[in-house]
Design a protein around this motif. Sequence first.
Motif, PDB file in Angstrom:
ATOM      1  N   ILE A   1      51.243  19.852  12.418  1.00  0.00           N
ATOM      2  CA  ILE A   1      51.570  18.540  12.989  1.00  0.00           C
ATOM      3  C   ILE A   1      50.350  17.630  13.045  1.00  0.00           C
ATOM      4  O   ILE A   1      50.342  16.527  12.493  1.00  0.00           O
ATOM      5  N   ARG A   2      49.300  18.080  13.736  1.00  0.00           N
ATOM      6  CA  ARG A   2      48.043  17.324  13.803  1.00  0.00           C
ATOM      7  C   ARG A   2      46.906  18.272  13.437  1.00  0.00           C
ATOM      8  O   ARG A   2      46.287  18.868  14.335  1.00  0.00           O
ATOM      9  N   PRO A   3      46.642  18.451  12.150  1.00  0.00           N
ATOM     10  CA  PRO A   3      45.634  19.422  11.710  1.00  0.00           C
ATOM     11  C   PRO A   3      44.291  19.229  12.404  1.00  0.00           C
ATOM     12  O   PRO A   3      43.738  18.127  12.425  1.00  0.00           O
TER      13      PRO A   3
ATOM     14  N   THR B   1      44.571  23.795   1.247  1.00  0.00           N
ATOM     15  CA  THR B   1      45.430  22.606   1.132  1.00  0.00           C
ATOM     16  C   THR B   1      46.877  22.894   1.511  1.00  0.00           C
ATOM     17  O   THR B   1      47.613  21.983   1.898  1.00  0.00           O
ATOM     18  N   ASP B   2      47.285  24.149   1.399  1.00  0.00           N
ATOM     19  CA  ASP B   2      48.644  24.533   1.778  1.00  0.00           C
ATOM     20  C   ASP B   2      48.619  25.052   3.218  1.00  0.00           C
ATOM     21  O   ASP B   2      48.073  26.126   3.486  1.00  0.00           O
ATOM     22  N   PRO B   3      49.183  24.318   4.181  1.00  0.00           N
ATOM     23  CA  PRO B   3      49.110  24.738   5.589  1.00  0.00           C
ATOM     24  C   PRO B   3      49.823  26.056   5.885  1.00  0.00           C
ATOM     25  O   PRO B   3      49.538  26.704   6.893  1.00  0.00           O
ATOM     26  N   SER B   4      50.746  26.456   5.004  1.00  0.00           N
ATOM     27  CA  SER B   4      51.459  27.711   5.252  1.00  0.00           C
ATOM     28  C   SER B   4      50.540  28.925   5.111  1.00  0.00           C
ATOM     29  O   SER B   4      50.808  29.982   5.686  1.00  0.00           O
TER      30      SER B   4
ATOM     31  N   GLU C   1      38.815  22.632  14.063  1.00  0.00           N
ATOM     32  CA  GLU C   1      38.008  23.131  15.181  1.00  0.00           C
ATOM     33  C   GLU C   1      38.893  23.829  16.217  1.00  0.00           C
ATOM     34  O   GLU C   1      38.558  24.911  16.721  1.00  0.00           O
ATOM     35  N   LYS C   2      40.036  23.216  16.514  1.00  0.00           N
ATOM     36  CA  LYS C   2      40.967  23.821  17.466  1.00  0.00           C
ATOM     37  C   LYS C   2      41.539  25.120  16.905  1.00  0.00           C
ATOM     38  O   LYS C   2      41.710  26.104  17.634  1.00  0.00           O
ATOM     39  N   LEU C   3      41.816  25.129  15.602  1.00  0.00           N
ATOM     40  CA  LEU C   3      42.358  26.326  14.964  1.00  0.00           C
ATOM     41  C   LEU C   3      41.367  27.482  15.041  1.00  0.00           C
ATOM     42  O   LEU C   3      41.756  28.630  15.285  1.00  0.00           O
ATOM     43  N   GLU C   4      40.085  27.195  14.848  1.00  0.00           N
ATOM     44  CA  GLU C   4      39.056  28.232  14.945  1.00  0.00           C
ATOM     45  C   GLU C   4      39.013  28.820  16.354  1.00  0.00           C
ATOM     46  O   GLU C   4      38.867  30.037  16.525  1.00  0.00           O
ATOM     47  N   LYS C   5      39.149  27.967  17.366  1.00  0.00           N
ATOM     48  CA  LYS C   5      39.142  28.443  18.755  1.00  0.00           C
ATOM     49  C   LYS C   5      40.361  29.328  19.031  1.00  0.00           C
ATOM     50  O   LYS C   5      40.253  30.360  19.703  1.00  0.00           O
TER      51      LYS C   5
ATOM     52  N   TYR D   1      51.156  25.731  15.623  1.00  0.00           N
ATOM     53  CA  TYR D   1      51.795  24.828  14.664  1.00  0.00           C
ATOM     54  C   TYR D   1      51.172  23.429  14.722  1.00  0.00           C
ATOM     55  O   TYR D   1      50.996  22.770  13.693  1.00  0.00           O
ATOM     56  N   GLU D   2      50.837  22.994  15.923  1.00  0.00           N
ATOM     57  CA  GLU D   2      50.247  21.663  16.071  1.00  0.00           C
ATOM     58  C   GLU D   2      48.877  21.593  15.402  1.00  0.00           C
ATOM     59  O   GLU D   2      48.561  20.618  14.717  1.00  0.00           O
TER      60      GLU D   2
END
Length: 294
Positions: free
Chosen positions: A47-49, A73-76, A52-56, A42-43
């Motif tokens: 919260i803090r898009p 553009t839609d984080p959901s 790079e972290k999401l890919e990991k 979620y972070e």
Amino acid sequence: MKTLWGDYYFDEKTKRVCKGAQSKGQKPMFVQFILENLWSVYEAIIIRPDNEKLEKIATSIGATLTPRDIQHTDPSVPLHLIFNQWLPIASAVFDIVVVQVPNPKALNIEKIEQLMCNKSRRFDTLLSENQQLKQAFINCSSDDQEPVIIYVSKLFYVNKNALSQNRHKSLTAEDIAQERELIKQKVAEETTTTNEELTNETVENDDQSTTEKDVGDSIKTESNENMNENVFLAFARVYSERLKRGQKIFVLSPCHDPTLFVGKNLNEVSAHNISHHAHEFIVQDLYLMMGREF
């Protein structure tokens, strides 16, 4: 699993599970191994898009996200994609049910007797033939020689469209061609009936005006008419033998009285004619319920 809940923590140095997380200022195991992983997703997305972290995170849990998904553009959108691949709710719930629900072979004798007769009767007052079924509960065997014993715990209705065999399927070129021919025949028959003086040439011209859109609209209309109704499904637990398509079984309500069937030949008379609390039933389809999917 027991230490995942409560005042337990995992000691990184000793690699042991220890008690007293709160008094020692440590994170409980549920927070450390469950909640923090969820929070990190979620972070990274809301919260803090952090792409790079999401890919990991996606790589570490084996989820596949395209650059377009990550930059949506839609984080959901990426949130649902990553959780559907990582923790699909239907599979997760089904797995935990299999693990946690007691094995039918673990039934005690008292519970078996309660399942076999209602509260107004004692087990020892049942017919001897009925009492013999107690052993089938104990054996809990799937052998074909065993009697079929199933307990229906819930009955509910769903729309026909929700069933797997009725879901919309895209038409192939061959399907469209077949439907076009059927529509041509139908149009020709109706035209001939309403106006016998029409020539074959006129009928042929009318036939040629049939397009793929007409075919699709016709199929859609007929499909909607057939599917715009509900069907009942039974959620049941099998205690003996197995259920198979085309199998004939008897549905017995709690008020069923087996003494009414003594000396009756069910090949000659319907069970429902003997008692309104017994119904003959042919098994049509079997479903594995996974969330909203059947």
